[in-house]
Design an enzyme around this catalytic site. Structure first.
Site, PDB file in Angstrom:
ATOM      1  N   GLY A  52      39.172  10.055  26.185  1.00  0.00           N
ATOM      2  CA  GLY A  52      39.381  10.356  24.297  1.00  0.00           C
ATOM      3  C   GLY A  52      40.311  10.010  23.767  1.00  0.00           C
ATOM      4  O   GLY A  52      40.619   9.130  23.121  1.00  0.00           O
ATOM      5  N   SER A  61      35.590  12.834  28.777  1.00  0.00           N
ATOM      6  CA  SER A  61      36.378  13.450  29.285  1.00  0.00           C
ATOM      7  C   SER A  61      37.753  12.970  28.127  1.00  0.00           C
ATOM      8  O   SER A  61      37.207  12.477  27.329  1.00  0.00           O
ATOM      9  CB  SER A  61      36.980  12.977  30.752  1.00  0.00           C
ATOM     10  OG  SER A  61      37.244  11.670  30.545  1.00  0.00           O
ATOM     11  N   THR A  62      38.237  14.425  27.773  1.00  0.00           N
ATOM     12  CA  THR A  62      39.184  13.495  27.349  1.00  0.00           C
ATOM     13  C   THR A  62      40.807  13.150  27.324  1.00  0.00           C
ATOM     14  O   THR A  62      40.872  12.729  26.518  1.00  0.00           O
ATOM     15  CB  THR A  62      39.705  15.951  26.824  1.00  0.00           C
ATOM     16  OG1 THR A  62      39.308  16.787  26.996  1.00  0.00           O
ATOM     17  CG2 THR A  62      41.562  16.318  26.165  1.00  0.00           C
ATOM     18  N   GLU A  96      33.437  13.904  21.548  1.00  0.00           N
ATOM     19  CA  GLU A  96      32.747  15.057  22.101  1.00  0.00           C
ATOM     20  C   GLU A  96      33.676  14.375  23.776  1.00  0.00           C
ATOM     21  O   GLU A  96      33.402  14.300  24.658  1.00  0.00           O
ATOM     22  CB  GLU A  96      31.355  14.722  21.772  1.00  0.00           C
ATOM     23  CG  GLU A  96      30.583  14.449  20.752  1.00  0.00           C
ATOM     24  CD  GLU A  96      30.558  16.201  19.793  1.00  0.00           C
ATOM     25  OE1 GLU A  96      30.948  16.853  20.206  1.00  0.00           O
ATOM     26  OE2 GLU A  96      31.374  15.924  18.310  1.00  0.00           O
ATOM     27  N   GLU A 115      39.623  21.468  34.131  1.00  0.00           N
ATOM     28  CA  GLU A 115      37.319  21.392  33.245  1.00  0.00           C
ATOM     29  C   GLU A 115      37.624  20.683  34.747  1.00  0.00           C
ATOM     30  O   GLU A 115      37.486  19.551  34.998  1.00  0.00           O
ATOM     31  CB  GLU A 115      37.162  19.859  32.928  1.00  0.00           C
ATOM     32  CG  GLU A 115      35.965  20.785  32.317  1.00  0.00           C
ATOM     33  CD  GLU A 115      35.493  19.442  31.703  1.00  0.00           C
ATOM     34  OE1 GLU A 115      35.962  18.048  31.901  1.00  0.00           O
ATOM     35  OE2 GLU A 115      34.391  19.885  30.954  1.00  0.00           O
ATOM     36  N   LYS A 165      28.023   1.016  25.215  1.00  0.00           N
ATOM     37  CA  LYS A 165      28.361   0.906  26.496  1.00  0.00           C
ATOM     38  C   LYS A 165      27.801   2.635  27.367  1.00  0.00           C
ATOM     39  O   LYS A 165      28.932   3.814  26.947  1.00  0.00           O
ATOM     40  CB  LYS A 165      29.784   0.457  26.604  1.00  0.00           C
ATOM     41  CG  LYS A 165      30.225   0.280  28.031  1.00  0.00           C
ATOM     42  CD  LYS A 165      31.572   0.519  28.434  1.00  0.00           C
ATOM     43  CE  LYS A 165      31.929   2.229  29.321  1.00  0.00           C
ATOM     44  NZ  LYS A 165      30.827   3.141  30.229  1.00  0.00           N
ATOM     45  N   CYS A 181      29.125  19.625  29.575  1.00  0.00           N
ATOM     46  CA  CYS A 181      30.511  19.930  28.726  1.00  0.00           C
ATOM     47  C   CYS A 181      30.455  21.213  28.456  1.00  0.00           C
ATOM     48  O   CYS A 181      31.853  22.060  28.417  1.00  0.00           O
ATOM     49  CB  CYS A 181      30.407  18.904  27.750  1.00  0.00           C
ATOM     50  SG  CYS A 181      29.187  18.929  26.899  1.00  0.00           S
TER      51      CYS A 181
HETATM   52  P1  NAD Z   1      34.964  10.025  31.406  1.00  0.00           P
HETATM   53  O1  NAD Z   1      35.737  10.247  29.932  1.00  0.00           O
HETATM   54  O2  NAD Z   1      35.262   9.214  32.548  1.00  0.00           O
HETATM   55  O3  NAD Z   1      33.632   8.592  30.866  1.00  0.00           O
HETATM   56  C1  NAD Z   1      32.918   8.492  29.410  1.00  0.00           C
HETATM   57  C2  NAD Z   1      32.552   6.976  29.326  1.00  0.00           C
HETATM   58  O4  NAD Z   1      33.642   6.660  29.052  1.00  0.00           O
HETATM   59  C3  NAD Z   1      32.056   6.362  30.478  1.00  0.00           C
HETATM   60  O5  NAD Z   1      30.879   5.394  30.194  1.00  0.00           O
HETATM   61  C4  NAD Z   1      33.060   5.930  30.959  1.00  0.00           C
HETATM   62  O6  NAD Z   1      32.886   4.430  31.095  1.00  0.00           O
HETATM   63  C5  NAD Z   1      33.977   5.511  29.735  1.00  0.00           C
HETATM   64  N1  NAD Z   1      35.574   5.322  29.558  1.00  0.00           N
HETATM   65  C6  NAD Z   1      36.359   5.488  29.999  1.00  0.00           C
HETATM   66  N2  NAD Z   1      37.861   4.995  30.032  1.00  0.00           N
HETATM   67  C7  NAD Z   1      37.292   5.054  28.792  1.00  0.00           C
HETATM   68  C8  NAD Z   1      38.636   4.451  28.154  1.00  0.00           C
HETATM   69  N3  NAD Z   1      39.402   3.821  28.004  1.00  0.00           N
HETATM   70  N4  NAD Z   1      37.745   3.376  27.186  1.00  0.00           N
HETATM   71  C9  NAD Z   1      36.415   3.345  26.613  1.00  0.00           C
HETATM   72  N5  NAD Z   1      35.201   3.937  27.631  1.00  0.00           N
HETATM   73  C10 NAD Z   1      35.664   4.306  28.198  1.00  0.00           C
HETATM   74  O7  NAD Z   1      33.222  10.166  31.321  1.00  0.00           O
HETATM   75  P2  NAD Z   1      32.645  11.302  32.720  1.00  0.00           P
HETATM   76  O8  NAD Z   1      33.126  11.795  34.221  1.00  0.00           O
HETATM   77  O9  NAD Z   1      31.156  10.004  32.525  1.00  0.00           O
HETATM   78  O10 NAD Z   1      31.843  12.684  31.591  1.00  0.00           O
HETATM   79  C11 NAD Z   1      32.158  13.937  31.742  1.00  0.00           C
HETATM   80  C12 NAD Z   1      33.212  14.032  30.426  1.00  0.00           C
HETATM   81  O11 NAD Z   1      32.089  13.943  29.791  1.00  0.00           O
HETATM   82  C13 NAD Z   1      33.331  15.813  30.915  1.00  0.00           C
HETATM   83  O12 NAD Z   1      34.697  16.374  30.500  1.00  0.00           O
HETATM   84  C14 NAD Z   1      32.487  16.393  30.117  1.00  0.00           C
HETATM   85  O13 NAD Z   1      32.712  17.959  29.513  1.00  0.00           O
HETATM   86  C15 NAD Z   1      32.465  15.183  28.809  1.00  0.00           C
HETATM   87  N6  NAD Z   1      30.874  15.566  28.254  1.00  0.00           N
HETATM   88  C16 NAD Z   1      31.619  15.595  26.783  1.00  0.00           C
HETATM   89  C17 NAD Z   1      29.927  16.436  25.909  1.00  0.00           C
HETATM   90  C18 NAD Z   1      30.323  16.884  25.103  1.00  0.00           C
HETATM   91  O14 NAD Z   1      29.957  16.988  23.804  1.00  0.00           O
HETATM   92  N7  NAD Z   1      31.580  17.543  23.896  1.00  0.00           N
HETATM   93  C19 NAD Z   1      28.779  15.755  26.655  1.00  0.00           C
HETATM   94  C20 NAD Z   1      28.990  15.415  27.696  1.00  0.00           C
HETATM   95  C21 NAD Z   1      30.220  14.710  28.483  1.00  0.00           C
END
Ligand code: NAD
Length: 487
Positions: A241, A237-238, A259, A390, A183, A293
């Site tokens: 996660g 995002s955390t 991640e 963050e 997804k 990230c």
């Molecule tokens: P987000 O957590 O809002 O969304 C990430 C993905 O998760 C999207 O596809 C979203 O639809 C999905 N999602 C959201 N809630 C969910 C749930 N409850 N169940 C299942 N899926 C869900 O993050 P974002 O705004 O898309 O990305 C930015 C974040 O990602 C930042 O916190 C960044 O640090 C992190 N990030 C981490 C890494 C790493 O390698 N550690 C790499 C890139 C981005």
């Protein structure tokens, strides 16, 4: 030849990709181009039935195609063909990515696409090299550790590097013999869909790569909680996660690679090469508009060089101007959405109300796109919002220290531990920092990943569990079975 293009020209085909075919679906979420704010497409939201269908198709394909049990070199060869096709379609993929996301056409062609193809090749080459082991036992016994694929892996990716994140997730899972249901972020699905389509053209059996579109609460939740998903691989995002951990715990037990977010420090000692440090710091916070990230968003500088460093940073941060993601000369990315830019600004305002002093930036750029001025804040304590949260935008904080112990104490973040940068010419201080800073990656006199995909990436603390890239990511996609034979 110019890489610039008309943003209306790519074909933004939007449907779920299941069993090697597109399934039409009604767009529900409207999508805006971050570079100029124009609405251009929509994204459907897969419900639990669509997710169930994708997982069933993936499970059947993984079993019936023999993907997990074939000669491993067959998987290698198919993945290598996929990487070649991705490179051959670089321009098309880059255009599909440059319009909805914050990635810029020039950077996509020079970076993301080439890196994605290389990462697929890296994992392809592990498929026939990494195995189990024969273990020491009594002479009348024979002990083995054999490894097997999980079956169907759920992958969920964010919007900030959509293609390369899809590569990080899919390549090790497929090389290790699994099927994938991915997804992508609801904001940036298009290049990932085309990448999935190319997997079938490369000879990866239909049904091994499936893409369901939708948001987190509906589609993501149905996917991570599905009983036939054997492993979850998430980048985001955390907060998301931990929601995924809770959902998985409610619906069964399965391994997870997470991640997550970061708030990475960059520690500059008095003996550092200041031109190099300033250049690395500025590039790390300006790249992708600070939406990485590992963005090194907390500068911790020795008090004797802090003024010179901040002068250099202010100059470097004044340089980027806004531009359109589909024009080759653009070098600075917007925030992904109006909402994200408003969040960045509200965190900066909170930091100022808590006492932060603005050295540069701290407001929106005058442009129809969602651009925010590169921002440098100082006079911030460890519990200032801009140090704690963050921000995920082009916002740096600058703190100063006197002693080495103070530097490492400031580098320590209560929540995150993704990456850190250390700038010094003193080799023993550099090596000491490896153990003094709690982070999954430490860069010395540089900042940012190289193209050495053998180095795993992942976080300490709430920045995540497990690793992407490296051999670790391959092994995380296989489970081990112990075998003991009485002879
Ligand atoms: P987000 O957590 O809002 O969304 C990430 C993905 O998760 C999207 O596809 C979203 O639809 C999905 N999602 C959201 N809630 C969910 C749930 N409850 N169940 C299942 N899926 C869900 O993050 P974002 O705004 O898309 O990305 C930015 C974040 O990602 C930042 O916190 C960044 O640090 C992190 N990030 C981490 C890494 C790493 O390698 N550690 C790499 C890139 C981005």
């Amino acid at each position: 030849m110019t890489l610039s293009f008309d943003p209306a020209s790519p074909s933004f085909r939007c449907g779920h990709f299941i069993g090697g075919a597109f399934e039409a679906a009604e767009p529900v979420l409207s999508l805006h181009r971050p570079s100029d704010g124009v609405e251009f497409a929509g994204c459907p939201v897969a419900d639990a039935d669509v997710v169930d269908k994708a997982v069933r198709v993936a499970r059947r394909a993984q079993k019936d195609s023999g993907w997990g049990t074939c000669r491993p070199r067959e998987r290698t060869n198919a993945l290598l063909r996929w990487a070649d096709l991705i490179e051959q379609h670089a321009l098309e993929l880059a255009q599909l990515e440059a319009v909805p996301s914050t990635r810029l056409i020039g950077q996509l062609i020079a970076g993301d696409i080439a890196v994605t193809a290389e990462q697929i090749r890296f994992f392809a080459e592990l498929a026939d090299k990494e195995g189990g082991e024969v273990v020491p036992t009594a002479g009348n016994q024979f002990g083995l550790i054999v490894t097997e694929p999980y079956g169907v892996v759920a992958a969920i990716t964010p919007w900030n590097f959509p293609l390369s994140m899809a590569g990080w997730k899919m390549a090790p899972a497929l090389a290790a013999g699994n099927a994938v249901v991915l997804k992508p972020s609801e904001m940036t699905p298009f290049a990932t869909l085309r990448m999935a389509e190319l997997s079938v053209e490369a000879g990866i059996p239909a049904g091994l790569v499936n893409v369901v579109l939708g948001d987190g609460p509906v589609t993501g939740n149905a996917l991570t909680g599905h009983p036939n998903i054997a492993k979850v691989s998430f980048t985001g995002s955390t907060g998301a996660g931990s929601a995924i951990m809770a959902n998985v715990a409610r619906t069964g037990i399965k391994p997870m690679t997470l991640e997550l977010g970061g708030k990475s420090p960059q520690v500059v000692f008095a003996d550092a090469d200041l031109a190099l440090a300033a250049d690395c710091i500025a590039r790390s916070i300006l790249f992708n508009g600070g939406q990485a990230c590992v963005a090194g968003s907390r500068v911790i500088a020795h008090e004797s060089i802090a003024d010179e460093l901040s002068d250099r940073l202010i100059k470097l941060m004044a340089q980027p101007g806004p531009g359109l993601g589909w024009e080759e000369e653009t070098t600075y990315s917007p925030c992904i959405s109006a909402r994200q830019r408003a969040r960045v600004h509200s965190l900066v305002q909170a930091a100022i109300e808590e006492g932060a002093e603005v050295l540069t930036g701290a407001r929106d750029m005058d442009h129809p796109g969602y651009f925010y001025q590169p921002t440098l804040l100082t006079n911030v304590s460890q519990d200032n919002t801009a140090v704690r949260e963050e921000v995920f935008g082009p916002v740096l904080t600058l703190q100063t220290f006197g002693t080495e112990d103070e530097a490492f104490a400031l580098a320590d973040h209560p929540t995150y531990g993704l990456a850190a940068g250390v700038y010094t010419r003193d080799v023993s201080r550099a090596l000491k920092s490896l153990h003094r800073i709690e982070a999954g990656t430490i860069w010395i006199n540089r900042y940012g990943r190289s193209r050495d995909h053998i180095l795993p990436t992942g976080g300490y603390k709430s920045s995540g569990i497990g690793k992407d890239l490296g051999r670790d990511a391959y092994h995380a996609n296989r489970r081990s079975k112990s075998v003991l034979i009485d002879l």
